[in-house]
Design an enzyme around this catalytic site. Structure first.
Site, PDB file in Angstrom:
ATOM      1  N   GLU A 110       0.781  -1.226   0.000  1.00  0.00           N
ATOM      2  CA  GLU A 110       0.000   0.000   0.000  1.00  0.00           C
ATOM      3  C   GLU A 110       0.824   1.293   0.000  1.00  0.00           C
ATOM      4  O   GLU A 110       0.690   2.129   0.902  1.00  0.00           O
ATOM      5  CB  GLU A 110      -0.972   0.004   1.188  1.00  0.00           C
ATOM      6  CG  GLU A 110      -2.045  -1.047   1.060  1.00  0.00           C
ATOM      7  CD  GLU A 110      -3.135  -0.939   2.127  1.00  0.00           C
ATOM      8  OE1 GLU A 110      -2.908  -0.244   3.150  1.00  0.00           O
ATOM      9  OE2 GLU A 110      -4.195  -1.541   1.947  1.00  0.00           O
ATOM     10  N   GLU A 141      -6.183  -8.161  -0.129  1.00  0.00           N
ATOM     11  CA  GLU A 141      -6.900  -7.845   1.107  1.00  0.00           C
ATOM     12  C   GLU A 141      -8.365  -7.576   0.786  1.00  0.00           C
ATOM     13  O   GLU A 141      -8.680  -6.831  -0.138  1.00  0.00           O
ATOM     14  CB  GLU A 141      -6.304  -6.616   1.808  1.00  0.00           C
ATOM     15  CG  GLU A 141      -4.897  -6.818   2.352  1.00  0.00           C
ATOM     16  CD  GLU A 141      -4.402  -5.614   3.140  1.00  0.00           C
ATOM     17  OE1 GLU A 141      -5.249  -4.777   3.549  1.00  0.00           O
ATOM     18  OE2 GLU A 141      -3.178  -5.500   3.343  1.00  0.00           O
TER      19      GLU A 141
END
Length: 533
Positions: free
Chosen positions: A343, A447
């Site tokens: 991320e 995710e």
């Protein structure tokens, strides 16, 4: 005879095409399937919201690294302010607090702190009777202050040499209060406001406790949060992969730089052994890079600033960490792949910094393994996932990781259960189809979670939402991985979802596979019913 052979051949070729085109097989997984994974979040990289009790024993626990504070003079009723957000004098002349009046803590001990401005400079006061300015680009002795705190959040601020700061009648902040102030109205007393206390990661945990106490806390957590029994549970429920977040300091185990605590490498070794025992594969996910790639607690940010992209030394060090990890595990039978960075922030990590790093990371992995999957994560924020498909990062076994949450955005706030489910089928499915047709890297939903902003969802609502996600995400060419195995928030907790029948895994065939199976069935009917001439 020739017609019979032709019929058999056509049917065989049709079935073969359906099997190979409808389902991508990830190399090394049992059953030639795709990734059905679970993240081991909150274990080797701390996220306080996953297990808040880890922070319960820290003194002054609401004043950890990264806490944002404001100071108001009780005599002037004005706020302390760094002019222009830093780089100039510090005044006490603002009626209301905003960014110039909000400061980020660097914690040195329970009582000693440094104050960072919104532009990144530190408070400094050098010498007796000095005026405080916000001009220091780095922090050392002259930038350190003690805070004396009363229960009603009244405070005194004292320099290293013992002088108390005071708000002068002309709105300056100076270190020249005479004597020791009491708690009545006086120029050295300020009201403390905690404006934000959002960071509860590895930096805050380790630095909050101090090395010796933190070492005990980490040891207990690493030995109990994830165990071999968890791998047994995952195996029994059809999970074939774990994605394991790690921090950059793992490469310096057992004695990483302060304040980080050693022992995560031993825990990762254990995870690989347990995975091998249960025929589960491991993805090592570099969740926290030096300097932080997104300013969040799960990147071990000290204070919410993103330093990784602006410091070439940090990027070089990150490549060293990747080299360390792949060289250690390249030949381990449980390794499936390495995720080069979790991320990165679209707002602070430019693509022209990220893509060269990903390419160098790919080359680093290929020095040790020709087959390990190299996973690159989409930037979070306003970023187009196609930017990584068009980046030509590597020649083979490259995977792009997308994180799908119906959360963290105002777009999802007022959605009903039905709205959320329709969004999965329409928007998420369309995005996956577009990426799959891009003839680029494999697609991984690294995710996702069976949670949303719906406050009144029934068990059936959750079951339908989970079913929709599984059905759509199973079409991803590399597979998916649930966030996370264990969590104090029950709907985020994979084990809780399974045991309480909120998430029903089953075989979860994708629509694409069902369509292929349907055509396969028609082919069989055609073979059985059409007469041979």
């Amino acid at each position: 005879m020739e017609l019979v052979f032709t019929k058999w051949a056509c049917t065989f070729l049709l079935c073969g095409w359906l099997i190979t085109s409808g389902v991508y097989s990830v190399e090394g997984l049992r059953g030639d399937s795709k990734v059905r994974g679970v993240n081991l979040g909150g274990w080797l990289v701390i996220e306080g919201w996953i297990k808040p009790s880890l922070f319960d024993g820290i003194a002054n626990g609401d004043m950890l690294d990264g806490t944002q504070v404001q100071f108001k003079s009780v005599t002037l009723q004005k706020y302390v302010s760094a002019e222009n957000g830093g780089g100039m004098n510090v005044t006490v002349d603002r009626d209301a607090p905003s960014s110039w009046e909000t400061f980020t803590l660097w914690r040195l001990s329970e009582l000693e702190f440094q104050f960072r401005t919104s532009q990144g400079q530190f408070f400094t006061c050098d010498g007796d009777r000095c005026s405080v300015s916000a001009t220091a680009k780095s922090a050392s002795t002259s930038e350190s202050f003690y805070i004396e705190r009363k229960e009603d959040n009244k405070i005194h601020i004292k320099t290293k040499n013992g002088a108390y700061l005071q708000a002068t009648t002309y709105g300056q902040l100076t270190a020249d209060y005479p004597g020791v102030p009491g708690w009545d109205d006086n120029a050295a007393t300020f009201e403390l406001t905690i404006a934000a206390n959002n960071l509860h990661g590895d930096y805050q945990l380790a630095n909050g406790y101090g090395h010796d106490h933190a070492k005990e806390v980490y040891k207990r957590h690493r030995n109990s949060f994830i165990t071999v029994e968890d791998f047994n549970f995952l195996y029994r429920h059809g999970i074939n992969t774990v994605r394991i977040p790690v921090g950059w300091w793992i490469a310096y185990d057992p004695d990483p730089p302060a304040p980080f605590i050693g022992g995560s490498l031993e825990a990762l070794d254990n995870a690989f052994s347990w995975a091998q025992e249960y025929d589960i594969k491991c993805i090592i996910d570099l969740h926290a890079a030096p300097g932080s790639q997104n300013g969040m607690e799960h990147s071990a940010s000290r204070d919410g600033f993103t330093g990784w992209p602006t410091n070439p030394d940090y990027i070089t060090e990150t490549l060293h960490v990747i080299d360390f990890l792949i060289s250690r595990y390249a030949r381990h039978p449980a390794l499936l792949g390495i995720e080069l960075l979790n991320e990165p922030s679209a707002g602070t990590v430019p693509l022209d910094i990220l893509v060269p790093y990903y390419k160098h990371g790919y080359d680093t992995v290929r020095k040790y393994s020709s087959s390990a999957y190299v996973i690159v994560c989409q930037r979070i924020g306003n970023a187009d996932p196609m930017e990584l498909y068009q980046a030509d990062i590597g020649s083979h076994n490259v995977v792009v990781d997308l994180h799908f949450y119906n959360l963290f955005d105002n777009f999802f706030v007022n959605m009903s259960a039905a709205d959320n489910i329709q969004f999965i089928y329409k928007s998420r499915e369309a995005q996956l189809q577009a990426l799959s047709n891009g003839n680029g890297p494999l697609v991984f939903i690294g995710e996702w979670v069976n949670e949303w902003n719906v406050t009144s969802g029934s068990q059936m609502d959750y079951q339908n939402y989970g079913k929709a996600q599984l059905e759509v995400y199973n079409a991803a060419s590399f597979g998916w991985s649930y966030w996370t195995l264990k969590n104090d928030r029950k709907h985020w907790d994979f084990e809780w979802n399974i045991r309480n029948n909120y998430l029903q895994l089953g075989n979860s065939p994708s629509k694409e596979n069902l369509k292929s199976l349907g055509i396969l069935g028609l082919a069989c009917v055609w073979f059985c019913l059409v007469p041979v001439l």
